[in-house]
Design a protein around this motif. Structure first.
Motif, PDB file in Angstrom:
ATOM      1  N   THR A   1       0.830  -1.208   0.000  1.00  0.00           N
ATOM      2  CA  THR A   1       0.000   0.000   0.000  1.00  0.00           C
ATOM      3  C   THR A   1       0.865   1.259   0.000  1.00  0.00           C
ATOM      4  OG1 THR A   1      -1.775  -1.151   1.135  1.00  0.00           O
ATOM      5  CG2 THR A   1      -1.796   1.241   1.259  1.00  0.00           C
TER       6      THR A   1
ATOM      7  N   ARG B   1       2.468   1.752  -3.426  1.00  0.00           N
ATOM      8  CA  ARG B   1       1.474   2.269  -4.386  1.00  0.00           C
ATOM      9  C   ARG B   1       1.252   3.765  -4.179  1.00  0.00           C
ATOM     10  NH1 ARG B   1      -0.643  -1.248  -7.672  1.00  0.00           N
ATOM     11  NH2 ARG B   1      -0.399  -3.462  -7.212  1.00  0.00           N
ATOM     12  N   ARG B   2       1.177   4.195  -2.927  1.00  0.00           N
ATOM     13  CA  ARG B   2       1.028   5.632  -2.639  1.00  0.00           C
ATOM     14  C   ARG B   2       2.259   6.411  -3.117  1.00  0.00           C
ATOM     15  NH1 ARG B   2      -1.211   4.098   2.579  1.00  0.00           N
ATOM     16  NH2 ARG B   2       0.823   4.579   3.439  1.00  0.00           N
TER      17      ARG B   2
ATOM     18  N   GLU C   1       1.843   6.892  -6.792  1.00  0.00           N
ATOM     19  CA  GLU C   1       0.786   7.885  -7.055  1.00  0.00           C
ATOM     20  C   GLU C   1       1.369   9.287  -6.907  1.00  0.00           C
ATOM     21  OE1 GLU C   1      -2.299   6.886  -4.273  1.00  0.00           O
ATOM     22  OE2 GLU C   1      -2.843   5.054  -5.366  1.00  0.00           O
ATOM     23  N   ARG C   2       2.174   9.499  -5.855  1.00  0.00           N
ATOM     24  CA  ARG C   2       2.850  10.792  -5.658  1.00  0.00           C
ATOM     25  C   ARG C   2       3.841  11.047  -6.788  1.00  0.00           C
ATOM     26  NH1 ARG C   2       4.981   9.543  -0.549  1.00  0.00           N
ATOM     27  NH2 ARG C   2       6.932  10.435  -1.221  1.00  0.00           N
ATOM     28  N   TYR C   3       4.604  10.026  -7.165  1.00  0.00           N
ATOM     29  CA  TYR C   3       5.601  10.139  -8.228  1.00  0.00           C
ATOM     30  C   TYR C   3       4.928  10.628  -9.515  1.00  0.00           C
ATOM     31  CZ  TYR C   3       9.945   8.706 -10.608  1.00  0.00           C
ATOM     32  OH  TYR C   3      11.134   8.681 -11.304  1.00  0.00           O
ATOM     33  N   GLU C   4       3.822  10.004  -9.868  1.00  0.00           N
ATOM     34  CA  GLU C   4       3.079  10.388 -11.072  1.00  0.00           C
ATOM     35  C   GLU C   4       2.570  11.829 -10.961  1.00  0.00           C
ATOM     36  OE1 GLU C   4      -0.243   8.075 -13.543  1.00  0.00           O
ATOM     37  OE2 GLU C   4      -0.989   8.856 -11.618  1.00  0.00           O
ATOM     38  N   ARG C   5       2.011  12.184  -9.815  1.00  0.00           N
ATOM     39  CA  ARG C   5       1.476  13.531  -9.595  1.00  0.00           C
ATOM     40  C   ARG C   5       2.586  14.582  -9.692  1.00  0.00           C
ATOM     41  NH1 ARG C   5      -0.982  12.239  -5.366  1.00  0.00           N
ATOM     42  NH2 ARG C   5       0.526  12.915  -3.827  1.00  0.00           N
TER      43      ARG C   5
ATOM     44  N   ARG D   1       1.453   8.825 -17.357  1.00  0.00           N
ATOM     45  CA  ARG D   1       0.456   8.108 -16.558  1.00  0.00           C
ATOM     46  C   ARG D   1       0.906   6.671 -16.317  1.00  0.00           C
ATOM     47  NH1 ARG D   1      -1.623  11.842 -13.958  1.00  0.00           N
ATOM     48  NH2 ARG D   1      -2.664  13.396 -15.199  1.00  0.00           N
ATOM     49  N   ILE D   2       0.621   6.182 -15.135  1.00  0.00           N
ATOM     50  CA  ILE D   2       0.910   4.790 -14.819  1.00  0.00           C
ATOM     51  C   ILE D   2      -0.203   3.930 -15.407  1.00  0.00           C
ATOM     52  CG2 ILE D   2       1.103   3.086 -12.968  1.00  0.00           C
ATOM     53  CD1 ILE D   2       2.361   5.309 -11.236  1.00  0.00           C
TER      54      ILE D   2
ATOM     55  N   TRP E   1       4.464   2.696 -17.832  1.00  0.00           N
ATOM     56  CA  TRP E   1       4.076   4.091 -18.058  1.00  0.00           C
ATOM     57  C   TRP E   1       3.468   4.269 -19.443  1.00  0.00           C
ATOM     58  CZ3 TRP E   1       4.358   7.677 -14.303  1.00  0.00           C
ATOM     59  CH2 TRP E   1       5.252   7.487 -13.241  1.00  0.00           C
TER      60      TRP E   1
END
Length: 143
Positions: free
Chosen positions: A3, A6-7, A10-14, A74-75, A94
């Motif tokens: 978990t 995954r977070r 998500e931060r990396y992508e943002r 985007r992932i 990606w």
């Protein structure tokens, strides 16, 4: 651990997409990485430290991505392979979208394998293995 990893991505992508919009916080970028890291690609193996030079190199990289028309990262898929209770490999598929002059946008799929360590509350990237980005961009007429 899954978990929290995954977070992390998500931060990396943002953060990456904010940087593509020119709204990058280099301290937030640096927070994704461990104090030292290793990177491998067909261009060779590199090591580095999470310091001001990393922030400078990352800022230049984001500027280059903007200059070649990178619009979005985007992932598509994230698969996690645990190694032990503190380490895993995050296989990130990606999709990069590029704006092109006088042509339709193009989306390119690629994968990067990130080495991740979690010793405290937050996992950190301490390495990655990637394919030949330059060849892929040339193949698709981006550069």
């Amino acid at each position: 651990m899954e978990t929290s990893v995954r977070r992390l991505f998500e931060r990396y992508e943002r953060v990456f997409n904010a940087a593509l919009q020119g709204k990058v916080d280099m301290d937030e970028v640096a927070a994704l990485y461990a104090s030292a890291f290793i990177a491998a690609s067909p261009a060779g193996v590199m090591t580095g430290k999470n310091d001001e030079q990393l922030k400078q190199v990352m800022a230049q990289g984001y500027a280059r991505y903007r200059a070649i028309g990178t619009r979005e990262m985007r992932i598509r898929e994230l698969r996690i392979s645990p190694m032990d209770e503190h380490h895993c490999v995050a296989h990130v598929a990606w999709k990069a979208t590029y704006l092109r002059k006088d042509q339709p946008d193009i989306a390119i799929d690629f994968e990067v394998h990130y080495l991740v360590q979690q010793l405290g509350a937050e996992p950190k990237v301490f390495g990655w293995v990637s394919g030949d980005e330059q060849a892929l961009l040339q193949e698709h007429g981006i550069i």
